[in-house]
Design a protein around this motif. Sequence first.
Motif, PDB file in Angstrom:
ATOM      1  N   PRO A   1      -9.075 -15.997 -15.358  1.00 62.01           N
ATOM      2  CA  PRO A   1      -8.439 -14.694 -15.114  1.00 62.01           C
ATOM      3  C   PRO A   1      -8.299 -14.373 -13.626  1.00 62.01           C
ATOM      4  CG  PRO A   1     -10.690 -14.417 -15.932  1.00 62.01           C
ATOM      5  CD  PRO A   1     -10.378 -15.878 -16.038  1.00 62.01           C
ATOM      6  N   TRP A   2      -7.089 -14.033 -13.236  1.00 60.95           N
ATOM      7  CA  TRP A   2      -6.847 -13.594 -11.873  1.00 60.95           C
ATOM      8  C   TRP A   2      -5.605 -12.712 -11.873  1.00 60.95           C
ATOM      9  CZ3 TRP A   2      -2.636 -14.828  -8.523  1.00 60.95           C
ATOM     10  CH2 TRP A   2      -1.708 -15.739  -9.048  1.00 60.95           C
ATOM     11  N   LEU A   3      -5.384 -12.015 -10.789  1.00 59.76           N
ATOM     12  CA  LEU A   3      -4.195 -11.182 -10.648  1.00 59.76           C
ATOM     13  C   LEU A   3      -3.869 -11.012  -9.174  1.00 59.76           C
ATOM     14  CD1 LEU A   3      -5.258  -8.130  -9.655  1.00 59.76           C
ATOM     15  CD2 LEU A   3      -5.994  -8.042 -12.032  1.00 59.76           C
ATOM     16  N   ALA A   4      -2.672 -10.526  -8.910  1.00 58.39           N
ATOM     17  CA  ALA A   4      -2.234 -10.240  -7.538  1.00 58.39           C
ATOM     18  C   ALA A   4      -2.255  -8.732  -7.318  1.00 58.39           C
ATOM     19  CB  ALA A   4      -0.838 -10.792  -7.299  1.00 58.39           C
ATOM     20  N   LEU A   5      -2.647  -8.335  -6.137  1.00 59.11           N
ATOM     21  CA  LEU A   5      -2.650  -6.923  -5.740  1.00 59.11           C
ATOM     22  C   LEU A   5      -1.854  -6.776  -4.452  1.00 59.11           C
ATOM     23  CD1 LEU A   5      -3.593  -3.948  -5.703  1.00 59.11           C
ATOM     24  CD2 LEU A   5      -5.684  -4.723  -4.556  1.00 59.11           C
ATOM     25  N   HIS A   6      -0.802  -5.974  -4.499  1.00 63.82           N
ATOM     26  CA  HIS A   6      -0.048  -5.634  -3.293  1.00 63.82           C
ATOM     27  C   HIS A   6      -0.333  -4.159  -3.025  1.00 63.82           C
ATOM     28  CE1 HIS A   6       3.160  -6.455  -0.341  1.00 63.82           C
ATOM     29  NE2 HIS A   6       3.388  -5.153  -0.453  1.00 63.82           N
ATOM     30  N   ALA A   7      -1.302  -3.901  -2.152  1.00 71.90           N
ATOM     31  CA  ALA A   7      -1.816  -2.541  -1.964  1.00 71.90           C
ATOM     32  C   ALA A   7      -1.050  -1.750  -0.922  1.00 71.90           C
ATOM     33  CB  ALA A   7      -3.298  -2.605  -1.575  1.00 71.90           C
ATOM     34  N   SER A   8      -0.243  -2.408  -0.118  1.00 76.41           N
ATOM     35  CA  SER A   8       0.414  -1.723   0.993  1.00 76.41           C
ATOM     36  C   SER A   8       1.841  -1.337   0.619  1.00 76.41           C
ATOM     37  CB  SER A   8       0.392  -2.602   2.231  1.00 76.41           C
ATOM     38  OG  SER A   8       0.834  -3.896   1.910  1.00 76.41           O
ATOM     39  N   VAL A   9       2.436  -0.488   1.461  1.00 78.52           N
ATOM     40  CA  VAL A   9       3.772   0.026   1.201  1.00 78.52           C
ATOM     41  C   VAL A   9       4.324   0.577   2.510  1.00 78.52           C
ATOM     42  CG1 VAL A   9       2.980   2.347   0.588  1.00 78.52           C
ATOM     43  CG2 VAL A   9       5.113   1.481  -0.403  1.00 78.52           C
ATOM     44  N   SER A  10       5.658   0.601   2.637  1.00 78.42           N
ATOM     45  CA  SER A  10       6.260   1.016   3.907  1.00 78.42           C
ATOM     46  C   SER A  10       6.116   2.511   4.168  1.00 78.42           C
ATOM     47  CB  SER A  10       7.747   0.621   3.932  1.00 78.42           C
ATOM     48  OG  SER A  10       8.441   1.221   2.850  1.00 78.42           O
ATOM     49  N   GLU A  11       6.145   3.328   3.127  1.00 79.93           N
ATOM     50  CA  GLU A  11       6.018   4.773   3.283  1.00 79.93           C
ATOM     51  C   GLU A  11       4.613   5.214   2.915  1.00 79.93           C
ATOM     52  OE1 GLU A  11       9.985   7.260   2.588  1.00 79.93           O
ATOM     53  OE2 GLU A  11       9.335   6.222   0.797  1.00 79.93           O
ATOM     54  N   GLU A  12       3.964   5.922   3.812  1.00 78.38           N
ATOM     55  CA  GLU A  12       2.577   6.343   3.565  1.00 78.38           C
ATOM     56  C   GLU A  12       2.449   7.178   2.300  1.00 78.38           C
ATOM     57  OE1 GLU A  12      -1.031   8.810   5.810  1.00 78.38           O
ATOM     58  OE2 GLU A  12       0.901   8.522   6.800  1.00 78.38           O
ATOM     59  N   LYS A  13       3.453   7.994   1.993  1.00 77.45           N
ATOM     60  CA  LYS A  13       3.348   8.885   0.838  1.00 77.45           C
ATOM     61  C   LYS A  13       3.283   8.118  -0.479  1.00 77.45           C
ATOM     62  CE  LYS A  13       8.352   9.735   0.428  1.00 77.45           C
ATOM     63  NZ  LYS A  13       9.403  10.784   0.528  1.00 77.45           N
TER      64      LYS A  13
ATOM     65  N   VAL B   1      -6.055 -11.788  -5.694  1.00 76.62           N
ATOM     66  CA  VAL B   1      -5.331 -12.279  -4.520  1.00 76.62           C
ATOM     67  C   VAL B   1      -4.534 -11.112  -3.959  1.00 76.62           C
ATOM     68  CG1 VAL B   1      -3.635 -13.908  -3.637  1.00 76.62           C
ATOM     69  CG2 VAL B   1      -5.203 -14.609  -5.457  1.00 76.62           C
ATOM     70  N   LEU B   2      -4.818 -10.740  -2.704  1.00 76.17           N
ATOM     71  CA  LEU B   2      -4.153  -9.604  -2.080  1.00 76.17           C
ATOM     72  C   LEU B   2      -3.042 -10.077  -1.159  1.00 76.17           C
ATOM     73  CD1 LEU B   2      -7.460  -8.857  -2.292  1.00 76.17           C
ATOM     74  CD2 LEU B   2      -6.551  -6.670  -1.504  1.00 76.17           C
ATOM     75  N   THR B   3      -1.886  -9.444  -1.269  1.00 75.37           N
ATOM     76  CA  THR B   3      -0.725  -9.797  -0.454  1.00 75.37           C
ATOM     77  C   THR B   3      -0.351  -8.634   0.462  1.00 75.37           C
ATOM     78  OG1 THR B   3       0.841  -9.015  -2.126  1.00 75.37           O
ATOM     79  CG2 THR B   3       0.152 -11.324  -2.253  1.00 75.37           C
ATOM     80  N   GLY B   4       0.502  -8.925   1.435  1.00 75.81           N
ATOM     81  CA  GLY B   4       0.971  -7.909   2.366  1.00 75.81           C
ATOM     82  C   GLY B   4       1.644  -8.579   3.548  1.00 75.81           C
TER      83      GLY B   4
ATOM     84  N   GLU C   1       0.674  -5.232   7.818  1.00 80.54           N
ATOM     85  CA  GLU C   1      -0.267  -4.631   6.871  1.00 80.54           C
ATOM     86  C   GLU C   1      -1.564  -5.429   6.753  1.00 80.54           C
ATOM     87  OE1 GLU C   1       3.387  -3.123   3.962  1.00 80.54           O
ATOM     88  OE2 GLU C   1       2.438  -5.060   3.670  1.00 80.54           O
ATOM     89  N   GLN C   2      -1.689  -6.486   7.532  1.00 78.27           N
ATOM     90  CA  GLN C   2      -2.795  -7.426   7.387  1.00 78.27           C
ATOM     91  C   GLN C   2      -4.158  -6.755   7.536  1.00 78.27           C
ATOM     92  OE1 GLN C   2      -2.237 -10.794   9.926  1.00 78.27           O
ATOM     93  NE2 GLN C   2      -3.487 -12.139   8.679  1.00 78.27           N
ATOM     94  N   ALA C   3      -4.337  -5.928   8.552  1.00 80.84           N
ATOM     95  CA  ALA C   3      -5.635  -5.288   8.793  1.00 80.84           C
ATOM     96  C   ALA C   3      -6.001  -4.373   7.631  1.00 80.84           C
ATOM     97  CB  ALA C   3      -5.606  -4.514  10.104  1.00 80.84           C
ATOM     98  N   TYR C   4      -5.035  -3.615   7.131  1.00 82.05           N
ATOM     99  CA  TYR C   4      -5.275  -2.708   6.000  1.00 82.05           C
ATOM    100  C   TYR C   4      -5.701  -3.488   4.752  1.00 82.05           C
ATOM    101  CZ  TYR C   4      -4.107   0.496   2.160  1.00 82.05           C
ATOM    102  OH  TYR C   4      -4.148   1.255   1.020  1.00 82.05           O
TER     103      TYR C   4
ATOM    104  N   ASN D   1       4.606   1.786  -5.996  1.00 79.03           N
ATOM    105  CA  ASN D   1       6.045   1.670  -6.280  1.00 79.03           C
ATOM    106  C   ASN D   1       6.759   1.243  -5.010  1.00 79.03           C
ATOM    107  OD1 ASN D   1       5.153   4.431  -5.708  1.00 79.03           O
ATOM    108  ND2 ASN D   1       7.271   5.078  -5.886  1.00 79.03           N
ATOM    109  N   THR D   2       6.912  -0.079  -4.891  1.00 79.44           N
ATOM    110  CA  THR D   2       7.504  -0.692  -3.707  1.00 79.44           C
ATOM    111  C   THR D   2       8.149  -2.016  -4.107  1.00 79.44           C
ATOM    112  OG1 THR D   2       7.032  -1.294  -1.405  1.00 79.44           O
ATOM    113  CG2 THR D   2       5.365  -1.896  -3.035  1.00 79.44           C
ATOM    114  N   GLY D   3       8.727  -2.725  -3.138  1.00 82.43           N
ATOM    115  CA  GLY D   3       9.521  -3.914  -3.418  1.00 82.43           C
ATOM    116  C   GLY D   3       8.908  -4.944  -4.350  1.00 82.43           C
TER     117      GLY D   3
END
Length: 356
Positions: free
Chosen positions: A196-208, A231-234, A238-241, A279-281
């Motif tokens: 079991p694994w998944l991807a997490l894209h936690a960042s986004v261009s708009e802060e809101k 596995v976290l992407t960005g 966004e790397q530091a975040y 809700n991002t790309g």
Amino acid sequence: MRFEAWNRYRHILCIRLDNIGDVLMSQPAMRALKESLPGRKITLLTSSAGALIAPFIQEIDDVIPFDVPWVKTSEIHGEQQLLALADKLRSRRFDAAVIFTVYSQNPLPAAMLCYLAGIKTVLGYCRENPYQLINQWLPDREPLDYIVHEVERQLRLVESTGAVTSDTGLSLTVPEESRQKIAGKLAAIGIYPDKPWLALHASVSEEKRRYPANNYIQACQLLIRQGYKIVLTGSVSEQAYVEAITRQLGTAAISVAGELSVAELIALIAAAPVLISNNTGPIHIAAAVGTPVVVAYAMTNPQHTPWRVPNRVLYFEVAPALRTKNRLLQSFAGIAEPKASPQAIAAAVNELEKNQ
């Protein structure tokens, strides 16, 4: 008569000036334009960010990247560059242009660009009569009368020219080289298809639209206890975040933020059993490659949910200081339920995995 005229237009300029997800949600409409006349060529005018996804969309024959001053983008060009763009478009001799906008965007600046470029036939939505700037216009009834999904909005626009398609899904071409590279990278960090694994894209261009990092951490901790690796992407910016979140998750989480090309990001999302994101790309990339997605969804654009892919949409409120100043849109802030709690995110992942 409109249908007959469009049947003669072989070189179409499609204008979508915002981001990756917006370009992807316009893809079915571009497909309809492409399929309605054999040999038709589609050129996309988009932002530098939107241009990144264009090589993987088979309906697009050519792309012109340009960051216009009326859309929030990473770089803004000046008036001389804008006039040079109009000259460049004029030299291409487009038969017609289609302006794709979300209902909160004004199409008239793009229409003026077409006017300066000498493009005689321009199609788009507009709230008031634009006369010769958009000589084939559809009155924009969103969001006052209804709200439809962004994909459906653009399909309705081109349908007014007779352009339709039976395939209204999103799709991306995933290079085999990128698939193999991602498979090797995942194996190197201990991620295997039978575990079991998944991807997490936690960042986004708009802060809101950014779901709180602490809530993501709590959701991932619940999933890690169930045996998941994350596995976290960005992007590079966004790397530091992303790495700050990764450090809180211990050895079960690995960040590849800033390490992947767009092709590799697409391949990673295609390989993932589930994607968690704002809700991002990347949620639209997931829809295009068939990956189930859990969205922590800011109550901003209710028409941008994942299109025709297994998904769970969980909502959270935008901080008051970040909410829109557009009074027309303040009453259309989206849906409040179900809430995007860490527990709900973990439960949604389990539900999607079980139904695969």
